[in-house]
Design a protein around this motif. Structure first.
Motif, PDB file in Angstrom:
ATOM      1  N   ARG A  88       9.956 110.080  86.815  1.00 58.14           N
ATOM      2  CA  ARG A  88       8.707 109.932  85.972  1.00 58.14           C
ATOM      3  C   ARG A  88       7.377 110.672  86.702  1.00 58.14           C
ATOM      4  N   LYS A  89       7.333 110.354  87.873  1.00 58.80           N
ATOM      5  CA  LYS A  89       6.505 110.961  88.638  1.00 58.80           C
ATOM      6  C   LYS A  89       6.235 112.511  88.871  1.00 58.80           C
ATOM      7  N   LEU A  90       7.588 112.992  88.580  1.00 57.91           N
ATOM      8  CA  LEU A  90       7.573 114.686  88.670  1.00 57.91           C
ATOM      9  C   LEU A  90       6.981 115.182  87.497  1.00 57.91           C
ATOM     10  N   ARG A  91       6.131 116.393  87.942  1.00 55.81           N
ATOM     11  CA  ARG A  91       5.629 117.333  86.752  1.00 55.81           C
ATOM     12  C   ARG A  91       6.856 118.231  86.116  1.00 55.81           C
ATOM     13  N   ALA A  92       6.518 118.566  84.957  1.00 59.93           N
ATOM     14  CA  ALA A  92       7.505 119.530  84.453  1.00 59.93           C
ATOM     15  C   ALA A  92       7.684 120.634  85.089  1.00 59.93           C
ATOM     16  N   GLY A  93       8.591 121.032  85.380  1.00 58.69           N
ATOM     17  CA  GLY A  93       9.012 122.126  86.561  1.00 58.69           C
ATOM     18  C   GLY A  93       9.102 121.904  87.787  1.00 58.69           C
ATOM     19  N   GLY A  94       8.700 120.509  88.111  1.00 59.21           N
ATOM     20  CA  GLY A  94       8.602 120.047  89.432  1.00 59.21           C
ATOM     21  C   GLY A  94      10.105 119.831  90.062  1.00 59.21           C
ATOM     22  N   LYS A 122      22.935 109.084  83.144  1.00 55.93           N
ATOM     23  CA  LYS A 122      22.633 109.846  82.024  1.00 55.93           C
ATOM     24  C   LYS A 122      21.197 110.532  81.883  1.00 55.93           C
ATOM     25  N   LEU A 123      20.362 109.667  82.462  1.00 59.10           N
ATOM     26  CA  LEU A 123      18.882 110.210  82.415  1.00 59.10           C
ATOM     27  C   LEU A 123      18.720 111.116  83.167  1.00 59.10           C
ATOM     28  N   LEU A 124      19.084 111.270  84.738  1.00 55.46           N
ATOM     29  CA  LEU A 124      18.896 112.199  85.400  1.00 55.46           C
ATOM     30  C   LEU A 124      19.587 113.723  84.771  1.00 55.46           C
ATOM     31  N   LEU A 125      20.579 113.670  84.175  1.00 53.06           N
ATOM     32  CA  LEU A 125      21.487 114.803  83.659  1.00 53.06           C
ATOM     33  C   LEU A 125      20.753 115.314  82.295  1.00 53.06           C
ATOM     34  N   GLU A 126      20.162 114.260  81.558  1.00 47.78           N
ATOM     35  CA  GLU A 126      19.539 114.868  80.443  1.00 47.78           C
ATOM     36  C   GLU A 126      17.830 115.265  80.418  1.00 47.78           C
ATOM     37  N   SER A 127      17.386 114.745  81.545  1.00 49.30           N
ATOM     38  CA  SER A 127      16.019 115.070  81.592  1.00 49.30           C
ATOM     39  C   SER A 127      15.533 116.009  82.643  1.00 49.30           C
ATOM     40  N   CYS A 128      16.411 116.266  83.511  1.00 48.56           N
ATOM     41  CA  CYS A 128      16.130 117.043  84.650  1.00 48.56           C
ATOM     42  C   CYS A 128      17.633 118.074  85.011  1.00 48.56           C
ATOM     43  N   ASP A 129      17.456 119.051  85.721  1.00 42.45           N
ATOM     44  CA  ASP A 129      18.413 119.984  85.910  1.00 42.45           C
ATOM     45  C   ASP A 129      19.061 119.668  87.429  1.00 42.45           C
ATOM     46  N   LEU A 130      19.900 118.856  87.520  1.00 45.82           N
ATOM     47  CA  LEU A 130      20.365 118.362  88.685  1.00 45.82           C
ATOM     48  C   LEU A 130      21.415 119.553  89.087  1.00 45.82           C
ATOM     49  N   HIS A 131      20.822 120.501  90.044  1.00 46.65           N
ATOM     50  CA  HIS A 131      21.549 121.988  90.418  1.00 46.65           C
ATOM     51  C   HIS A 131      22.274 121.727  91.714  1.00 46.65           C
ATOM     52  N   THR A 132      22.107 120.706  92.653  1.00 42.31           N
ATOM     53  CA  THR A 132      22.536 120.623  94.004  1.00 42.31           C
ATOM     54  C   THR A 132      22.996 119.305  94.293  1.00 42.31           C
ATOM     55  N   ILE A 133      24.011 119.015  94.748  1.00 41.09           N
ATOM     56  CA  ILE A 133      24.314 117.841  95.329  1.00 41.09           C
ATOM     57  C   ILE A 133      25.104 118.203  96.849  1.00 41.09           C
ATOM     58  N   ALA A 176      17.985 120.111  80.768  1.00 37.39           N
ATOM     59  CA  ALA A 176      19.051 119.281  80.971  1.00 37.39           C
ATOM     60  C   ALA A 176      19.979 120.120  81.971  1.00 37.39           C
ATOM     61  N   THR A 177      20.774 119.565  82.453  1.00 37.96           N
ATOM     62  CA  THR A 177      21.626 119.977  83.652  1.00 37.96           C
ATOM     63  C   THR A 177      22.893 120.451  82.854  1.00 37.96           C
ATOM     64  N   ARG A 178      23.234 121.514  83.094  1.00 38.17           N
ATOM     65  CA  ARG A 178      24.316 122.303  82.609  1.00 38.17           C
ATOM     66  C   ARG A 178      25.809 122.500  83.629  1.00 38.17           C
ATOM     67  N   ARG A 179      25.061 122.725  84.902  1.00 37.09           N
ATOM     68  CA  ARG A 179      26.107 122.961  86.020  1.00 37.09           C
ATOM     69  C   ARG A 179      25.726 122.455  87.273  1.00 37.09           C
ATOM     70  N   VAL A 180      26.511 121.602  88.157  1.00 43.72           N
ATOM     71  CA  VAL A 180      26.119 121.185  89.354  1.00 43.72           C
ATOM     72  C   VAL A 180      27.060 121.669  90.265  1.00 43.72           C
ATOM     73  N   TRP A 181      26.116 122.054  91.503  1.00 49.26           N
ATOM     74  CA  TRP A 181      26.863 122.889  92.610  1.00 49.26           C
ATOM     75  C   TRP A 181      26.835 121.562  93.681  1.00 49.26           C
ATOM     76  N   PHE A 182      28.201 121.619  94.151  1.00 54.90           N
ATOM     77  CA  PHE A 182      28.312 120.449  95.358  1.00 54.90           C
ATOM     78  C   PHE A 182      28.716 121.243  96.676  1.00 54.90           C
ATOM     79  N   TYR A 183      28.079 120.515  97.778  1.00 58.63           N
ATOM     80  CA  TYR A 183      28.335 121.176  99.040  1.00 58.63           C
ATOM     81  C   TYR A 183      29.002 119.771  99.913  1.00 58.63           C
ATOM     82  N   GLN A 184      30.119 119.826 100.408  1.00 59.71           N
ATOM     83  CA  GLN A 184      30.433 118.768 101.279  1.00 59.71           C
ATOM     84  C   GLN A 184      30.351 119.167 102.867  1.00 59.71           C
ATOM     85  N   LEU A 185      29.475 118.299 103.311  1.00 61.42           N
ATOM     86  CA  LEU A 185      28.732 118.894 104.799  1.00 61.42           C
ATOM     87  C   LEU A 185      29.915 118.385 105.833  1.00 61.42           C
TER      88      LEU A 185
END
Length: 483
Positions: free
Chosen positions: A320-326, A349-360, A385-394
């Motif tokens: 909620r605190k993040l600006r659009a594009g933030g 669901k909220l995160l994926l639909e309202s933000c682009d979760l591009h990296t985990i 919305a998120t379409r694709r998520v990139w994962f990195y296992q450290l």
């Protein structure tokens, strides 16, 4: 110079009956360091005013300035032992006169974004725990040997202060909450890439590691007076609930060169999420909210997704605190990705639909010293919305622990691969269209078969058992005190 003085200060603190743990050590060192630093700052300002032929009004009245009560000087410029307070006289002056005077600055300040207000807040939260005025005199004289005249000296002091904060992680669970490994923060900054002119926010401030590292990164690019002023006054914002963490974070930012930080002592989660307006939002959010905590029912009512899990409430706040594009980088328990309870599913669901979760970024056990849970870092951009998520296992190739902590080199490959979302033995991508729309499960499952079981050493297991036993004993002692 600083390291030797800090060690001697700790040795003295161990002898004082009123000081019992690493948390007390840093608290008592902090207020003395702050007053010494404030004196140096005042002297610098007075000299600058004199060079410009202007008068300088000191922040503190003369009886409460460092060289009046702490280290009065004689005609030769050395400590005047005849007039220096000591023993009960020194302790009583600090308790009955100095602290009440400094606490009053909060009421006397014009506005919250001034150093006067911060002085009042610091001394409204702290108290002097020295029982021996003789021990206090010894520490004061050591602190007085410290100098803050050059950027090199200030940098050395801030580094050592960070080391003291890190050592708090061994003083109990609460201490560990304040410290996020700095290599991990620097890697998060490399992904989020804040720029001068943007605002950066941490609503779970702790020791202000995210804001301090952000300042260090941006300050290198501040080439003119306007940029430096922007970094000082209108870039960094934060909130912290716990009094000691708030003071440590405030002190840490001041030592890093931010004279009047825009941070507030408040419970972030008590703000109704729906009341956040555009003027309250920020371009960049970096945070490691406390996990495992439990919030009261009335606090949960501030959020659309009801849950007692502190970290999940914070995540709603950050979205909620993040600006659009933030852009955001948030540390959270890895179980968030797969928990099947209603709150977890709704939040994913909220995160994926309202933000682009591009990296985990999947962090290995031991990344956070003293924490018994594994974590991931969520990187997202608000607005689509998120379409694709990139994962990195450290996988640093070794067991992480107190003597073998995470370092910058461990994260170099992650930073390099993330720039292009490349596939490798440790990284892969998934299409959101292919996940289960009932659970929105985002479990970390490396399709490259690189899941490696890391066995902890017997010593690490014994250390954790000892730490848990100590924590249990402290809880039982607290319960006895209540009875």
């Amino acid at each position: 110079m600083f390291e030797h003085a800090f060690k001697k200060i700790d040795d003295i603190l161990r002898k004082d009956a009123g000081v019992s743990s690493e948390l007390d050590y840093i608290e008592q060192t902090s207020w003395l360091l702050f007053l010494k630093y404030l004196d140096a700052l005042e002297q610098d300002r007075a000299q600058i005013a004199e060079l410009h032929g202007q008068p300088h009004t000191f922040l503190l009245d003369k009886p409460y300035r460092w060289h009046t009560w702490a280290t009065p000087l004689n005609a030769s410029g050395t400590l005047d032992h005849n007039n220096a307070l000591i023993g009960d006289d020194l302790r009583d002056f600090v308790d009955l006169k100095l602290f009440p005077y400094l606490k009053g600055f909060k009421q006397r300040a014009d506005r919250p974004d001034t150093i006067e207000y911060k002085v009042g807040e610091i001394f409204g939260e702290l108290k002097n725990k020295f029982q021996s005025g003789y021990n206090l005199r010894e520490v004061i004289e050591l602190v007085d040997t410290l100098r803050f005249n050059s950027q090199t000296e200030k940098h050395e002091l801030s580094d050592l202060y960070e080391a003291k904060i890190r050592s708090m992680g061994n003083a109990g669970r609460n201490g560990g909450e304040y410290y996020t490994p700095r290599p991990l923060i620097r890697a998060m900054l490399a992904v989020v890439k804040p720029r001068i002119g943007e605002t950066i926010y941490d609503g779970a401030l702790g020791s202000a590691g995210f804001l301090c590292e952000s300042f260090e990164r941006l300050n290198r690019d501040a080439k003119n007076v306007a940029n430096r002023k922007k970094l000082q006054t209108s870039t960094f914002y934060g909130q912290e609930k716990k009094p000691l963490a708030y003071v440590i974070g405030l002190m840490n930012m001041i030592l890093h060169g931010i004279e009047a930080p825009n941070i507030i002592h408040t419970n972030t989660l008590e703000l109704n999420n729906n009341d956040i307006q555009e003027k309250d939002r920020h371009d960049v959010i970096l945070a490691n909210p406390p996990f495992g905590g439990r919030e009261r029912t009335e606090v949960q009512q501030n959020f659309p997704i009801k849950t007692s899990e502190t970290a999940f409430l914070f995540l709603q706040h950050f979205i909620r605190k993040l600006r659009a594009g933030g852009r955001a980088g948030i540390v959270i328990k890895n179980t968030f990705l797969s928990n099947t309870d209603n709150a977890s599913v709704s939040l994913r669901k909220l995160l994926l639909e309202s933000c682009d979760l591009h990296t985990i970024l999947d962090c290995p056990g031991g990344t956070f010293q003293g924490a018994g849970v594994k974590t991931v870092v969520l990187f997202f951009t608000k607005g689509s919305a998120t379409r694709r998520v990139w994962f990195y296992q450290l996988n640093p190739g070794r067991n992480l622990g107190k003597t073998n902590p995470l370092n910058d080199a461990d994260l170099a490959d992650f930073i390099s691969q993330q720039a292009t979302f490349a596939d490798s033995a440790q990284s892969w991508s998934i299409e959101v269209s292919g996940i289960d729309k009932k659970t929105f499960d985002l479990s970390v499952k490396n399709p490259n078969g690189n899941d490696e079981i890391v066995h902890r050493s017997p010593q690490e297991i014994l250390d954790e058992i000892a730490a848990l036993d100590l924590e249990s004993a402290e809880i039982l002692q607290s319960i006895r005190g209540l009875l």
